[in-house]
Design a protein around this motif. Structure first.
Motif, PDB file in Angstrom:
ATOM      1  N   ALA A  77      58.667 133.578   0.354  1.00  0.00           N
ATOM      2  CA  ALA A  77      59.760 132.604   0.268  1.00  0.00           C
ATOM      3  C   ALA A  77      60.910 133.005   1.187  1.00  0.00           C
ATOM      4  CB  ALA A  77      60.237 132.489  -1.177  1.00  0.00           C
ATOM      5  N   ALA A  78      61.245 134.310   1.207  1.00  0.00           N
ATOM      6  CA  ALA A  78      62.344 134.784   2.058  1.00  0.00           C
ATOM      7  C   ALA A  78      62.026 134.599   3.540  1.00  0.00           C
ATOM      8  CB  ALA A  78      62.622 136.258   1.759  1.00  0.00           C
ATOM      9  N   ALA A  79      60.746 134.670   3.893  1.00  0.00           N
ATOM     10  CA  ALA A  79      60.342 134.534   5.303  1.00  0.00           C
ATOM     11  C   ALA A  79      60.163 133.076   5.714  1.00  0.00           C
ATOM     12  CB  ALA A  79      59.042 135.301   5.533  1.00  0.00           C
ATOM     13  N   GLY A  80      60.402 132.149   4.776  1.00  0.00           N
ATOM     14  CA  GLY A  80      60.285 130.740   5.102  1.00  0.00           C
ATOM     15  C   GLY A  80      58.868 130.207   5.094  1.00  0.00           C
ATOM     16  N   ILE A  81      57.970 130.948   4.448  1.00  0.00           N
ATOM     17  CA  ILE A  81      56.563 130.507   4.354  1.00  0.00           C
ATOM     18  C   ILE A  81      56.433 129.542   3.178  1.00  0.00           C
ATOM     19  CG2 ILE A  81      54.212 131.303   3.904  1.00  0.00           C
ATOM     20  CD1 ILE A  81      55.074 133.967   5.249  1.00  0.00           C
ATOM     21  N   HIS A  82      55.668 128.495   3.384  1.00  0.00           N
ATOM     22  CA  HIS A  82      55.576 127.467   2.347  1.00  0.00           C
ATOM     23  C   HIS A  82      54.279 127.512   1.550  1.00  0.00           C
ATOM     24  CE1 HIS A  82      59.272 125.679   3.728  1.00  0.00           C
ATOM     25  NE2 HIS A  82      58.787 125.592   4.958  1.00  0.00           N
ATOM     26  N   ARG A  83      53.319 128.345   1.965  1.00  0.00           N
ATOM     27  CA  ARG A  83      52.043 128.362   1.242  1.00  0.00           C
ATOM     28  C   ARG A  83      51.558 129.787   1.036  1.00  0.00           C
ATOM     29  NH1 ARG A  83      47.480 126.222   3.419  1.00  0.00           N
ATOM     30  NH2 ARG A  83      48.284 126.223   5.539  1.00  0.00           N
ATOM     31  N   VAL A  84      51.181 130.095  -0.207  1.00  0.00           N
ATOM     32  CA  VAL A  84      50.598 131.388  -0.564  1.00  0.00           C
ATOM     33  C   VAL A  84      49.299 131.117  -1.317  1.00  0.00           C
ATOM     34  CG1 VAL A  84      50.863 133.517  -1.887  1.00  0.00           C
ATOM     35  CG2 VAL A  84      52.830 132.551  -0.676  1.00  0.00           C
ATOM     36  N   VAL A  85      48.266 131.875  -0.997  1.00  0.00           N
ATOM     37  CA  VAL A  85      46.975 131.770  -1.672  1.00  0.00           C
ATOM     38  C   VAL A  85      46.721 133.078  -2.410  1.00  0.00           C
ATOM     39  CG1 VAL A  85      44.510 131.321  -1.426  1.00  0.00           C
ATOM     40  CG2 VAL A  85      46.131 130.264   0.177  1.00  0.00           C
TER      41      VAL A  85
END
Length: 370
Positions: free
Chosen positions: A118-126
């Motif tokens: 979230a802090a790195a601006g990523i919108h998807r985690v699997v």
């Protein structure tokens, strides 16, 4: 000015590598196991722009960009910048790991990765857990749908950690608005894996608890990696179960494996398993036994609806598992041959189980005489 000769134009086009427009994917736990397999698969894909590999040591995939650090290190946020999706596979489910240390690594690692993404601006985690989170219960439907209630308890190896990871996955979008989390839950995983369920097939006899109804569904690691790639490419999302189509009854497993059964009453099997684990003779708690007693087969309907299909059948995966464990001997979850003390402990476990069964049989015969 005349236009370039078509053959020259074609030659120039062939010499220019195509621009890959796919996602940049970060994989944790990338140096070994499933993480290494997925890293190689994604790095070889024309649909993936780049793979960022994260682990505590460097793996063998030369095409990946490597970062060496512990996933619990908050500095991981900097290493994730530029990624579009994170696949978190840095989990410790080793039977021999101290349970408290295992939980600290698994839960803290997942918390850190979700926060860092979230802090790195990523919108998807699997995330990857296991179909074990549904629980192995006598009233389970065959097969279970993906949205079935998670009724497992923390009594089996690592399942408590997996349930906590599931809770983190559900809370993450609320804690980090805009973060999408998918969870992939494989059936009994086979292909270079070592779990209580794969060790079941290393025993000289297959322990069967009386009046139970086992149903065996496997998942080859190649199919798991294929399913994870599907999720990475946004062809499926949400809570997804993965495994071979259908299942095998216990009698089919025995026929295919050629391993005969050893049947014990439930109270004897569970009581002996609990005592042997408590005194340190076996690595598996009694809770592991439930997954060999009752069904926890999954439908995998969401992946199927998205167009994904397993390449392996249950029969083929069982054959591969039997080939992998050939020559190994495990009794009551403890491998023989590593050292004398271990062998003695395993032998003692066998004697305890068989002795308890004999006592029960003698008691039943005595009651019938009265």
């Amino acid at each position: 000015m005349s236009s370039p000769d078509p053959q020259v134009r074609a030659a120039r086009n062939e010499s220019t590598p195509p621009t890959v427009r796919g996602p940049v994917v970060a994989v944790t736990g990338a140096a070994s196991g499933i993480g290494a397999l997925l890293t190689e698969r994604l790095a070889a894909s024309d649909e993936i722009k780049q793979v960022i590999a994260i682990d505590e040591r460097r793996g063998e995939c030369e095409a990946a960009l490597w970062h060496i650090l512990d996933v619990r290190d908050p500095a991981i946020a900097d290493k994730l910048r530029g990624a579009d999706v994170v696949v978190h596979l840095a989990l410790d489910l080793d039977l021999e790991t101290d349970p408290a240390a295992r939980t600290a690594y698994n839960v803290r690692g997942t918390q850190t990765v979700l926060t860092a993404a979230a802090a790195a601006g990523i919108h998807r985690v699997v995330l990857c857990t296991s179909a074990m989170v549904y629980g192995a219960l006598p009233d389970n439907e065959l097969p279970l749908s993906e949205d079935a209630e998670l009724r497992a308890t923390a009594e089996a190896t690592g399942v408590g950690d997996l349930l906590e990871i599931e809770r983190l996955a559900r809370r993450a979008p609320r804690a980090h608005p805009g973060l999408n989390v998918s969870v992939v839950r494989p059936a009994v995983l086979v292909g270079g894996t070592d779990t209580a369920l794969t060790r079941y097939f290393e025993s000289p006899r297959l322990l069967v608890v009386a009046d139970s109804r086992p149903a065996w569904q496997f998942c080859h690691v190649e199919d798991l990696c294929s399913a994870l790639e599907y999720v990475v490419l946004e062809k499926a999302e949400g809570e997804l179960a993965v495994g071979c189509d259908g299942w095998l009854e216990q009698e089919e497993v025995e026929e295919l494996s050629g391993i005969r059964r050893m049947e014990l009453p439930s109270a004897v099997a569970l009581g002996a398993a609990a005592r042997l684990h408590r005194i340190g003779l076996t690595p598996s708690p009694a809770g592991d036994l439930a997954y060999t007693m009752y069904p926890w087969v999954v439908s995998g309907s969401r992946l199927h609806d998205a167009g994904w299909r397993p390449r392996w059948t249950n029969e083929e995966v069982l054959a591969e598992l039997l080939a992998e464990v050939s020559g190994r001997r495990t009794v009551a979850g403890r491998r023989l041959g590593r050292k004398d003390a271990t062998a003695a402990g395993a032998a003692g476990a066998t004697v305890a189980l068989l002795g308890a069964a004999a006592v029960v049989r003698r008691a039943r015969k005595a009651r019938r005489r009265i």
